[in-house]
Design a protein around this motif. Sequence first.
Motif, PDB file in Angstrom:
ATOM      1  N   GLU A 390     -88.069  18.471  52.934  1.00 47.79           N
ATOM      2  CA  GLU A 390     -88.094  17.019  53.156  1.00 47.79           C
ATOM      3  C   GLU A 390     -87.047  16.334  52.287  1.00 47.79           C
ATOM      4  O   GLU A 390     -86.310  15.460  52.759  1.00 47.79           O
ATOM      5  N   GLN A 394     -83.735  14.190  53.672  1.00 46.91           N
ATOM      6  CA  GLN A 394     -83.540  12.797  53.288  1.00 46.91           C
ATOM      7  C   GLN A 394     -82.222  12.611  52.536  1.00 46.91           C
ATOM      8  O   GLN A 394     -81.538  11.592  52.699  1.00 46.91           O
ATOM      9  N   GLU A 403     -80.049   7.960  60.105  1.00 45.11           N
ATOM     10  CA  GLU A 403     -81.492   8.155  60.122  1.00 45.11           C
ATOM     11  C   GLU A 403     -81.799   9.644  60.045  1.00 45.11           C
ATOM     12  O   GLU A 403     -81.196  10.456  60.748  1.00 45.11           O
ATOM     13  N   VAL A 405     -85.101  12.668  59.526  1.00 43.51           N
ATOM     14  CA  VAL A 405     -86.536  12.901  59.528  1.00 43.51           C
ATOM     15  C   VAL A 405     -86.801  14.385  59.712  1.00 43.51           C
ATOM     16  O   VAL A 405     -86.003  15.091  60.338  1.00 43.51           O
TER      17      VAL A 405
END
Length: 616
Positions: A390, A394, A403, A405
Amino acid sequence: MTAQPRPGGIVGPGDVAVIGGQLGREPRDLTGVAVRCPFGYPAVIETAPVLTGGAPNPTLLYLTCPTLVTAVSRAEAEGAVRKLKAAPRADAGLRRVLDGVTESYQKRRTELASATTEASRGEARLEAGIGGPEGPEVASCLHAYAAALLAVMSGWLPVAPSDGAGPSRGAGPSGGAGRSGGAGRSGGRHAVPPVGDGRELSNGVDGTLPEGASGAASVAGEAPPESAPPAPGRAPESAPPAAGRAREAGMPASGRARESAPRAPGPSPEAGMLGEVWARFLPPVHRCWCTDARCGRWELGERRAVIDVGTISVRLLVADIAGGRPHTVVRRTQVTRLGEGLRPGGDLAPEARRRTSEVVACSVREARGLGARALILAGTSATRESADGEEFVQALGRENEIEAVVLSGRREAELAYAGAALDIPGDSMVLLDVGGGSTELIFRPEGGEVQAVSLPLGAGRATDRWIKSDPPASGQLARIREEATRAFAGLAHRYDAVVMDRPAAGRPLRRRLVGVAGTVTTLACLDAGLEEYSSDLLHLRELSMAGVGALVERLSALTTAERAALPCVQAGRAPVIVGGAVIVLAAMETLGYESLTVSERDLLDGLALYGVQTPV
């Protein structure tokens, strides 16, 4: 023909978008649009003789119109190159015409090279002929000659007045008609005599082209039928689109005739001879264009880009969203092995992170260079399962200002299914997605929700766990097959190929297994015997169980280096392709599918169309 030399130049953003879609890649070092089709879209582009970085570029003019490229390719397949190479030896007039075109071609290259540095000019190969060869007797590609002839007939390349000696009469489909035809239609437009069957070639200064294409330096042949729809999204009749777009951008419309250009009194002898040359080796020009303005899809709607950061590869899709569908501009895969050596709950390897970060940055730059306005980066299996996945995703988002995810397993499955279902009926499809770290089986019953299961079984994970020798031993492959068979056997009641009862339809329906992602597409490319990867040829191709079994045997007998040397096998995928192939074979055997349909559409298309939040 009255020559209309043009400054090398500025190509509008709309042109770049269309050319990128036509070529399937970002255009490099454009200097102008030499010829436009009857709808006003680029058909022949001009490129610099020295590319950015100093590499020589032997070809000045390229065909970009897909329909035109197909027509010329068909002529090549029917022996047109052989005829072109032989004809100048027997026909002095033809040789003079081709020499004149070549001279004009070389002069234009010299003109463009004069703007480069002295060192670059030395690399420009200004003496090269059309497409590189010194003369037509050694031509190997008809496309370069077709581009040059069209550029002269449109007026982009000026040619010196002819001495009147043209090709021998009656040698081609046009016979002697190439010299007749009068001054053309009313309006005083620049016209050249008929080609092939009496159709006219024009640069479209009057209204004979479709609305929105007038004013273009085009080689039309004829206007499309009246029933042909206008180019979607084009400017209203009072404002020809390309010229209008150029005016809005404060630049000239490349490849278009200037409004103040004088009108030619009629056809010129050299243009007529070029028409005869075209007719001897190529189909009539009016048959080389589409009738539905299909290139318009690349300038319509919003251009989006999505990047899938997977366990094995980083994949990029740049697409235009129009009519509720993504229309591919660029689709590319680069192997980075982000999940190399990864164990669930562990950290990503620093070197794997570095490789992946570099490819992501390059993909973002390419997408923005192609005009993508919305960019999404999505992490999948490796980033879901690693302790620092994660954080890594990011960080990629922040560094590239996009963006970013990490998709849940269910969301990834829904989007992959939505992408494949764009071209395959969804209620009869079972989707098999063999990734690097996991394998998904996905199904949506008629009128129901997507049902998906994710298995901790993938090409990279199976390789790391079981394959210890190169080539792999038979016992190692057996372990992968046993593990995969056990996993799929527990799901057979939900995803197998049994005939389903559909009382409402009054007939049974058999499920169809559809495979997506790199393992399946690589196997399909090998099964097809392609020398290089082609999405168009592989999309919706059937891959039999016997064919997959044969590929497992073939690939497992080779070393990693030998597999990497095969066409269609990327070097980074060569170590894991055997493990992935065994998983595909086990799925087909256990679930009872004799064949698998290959889909190029998958998670990337679902992401481009729906984004990461909108429910499918």
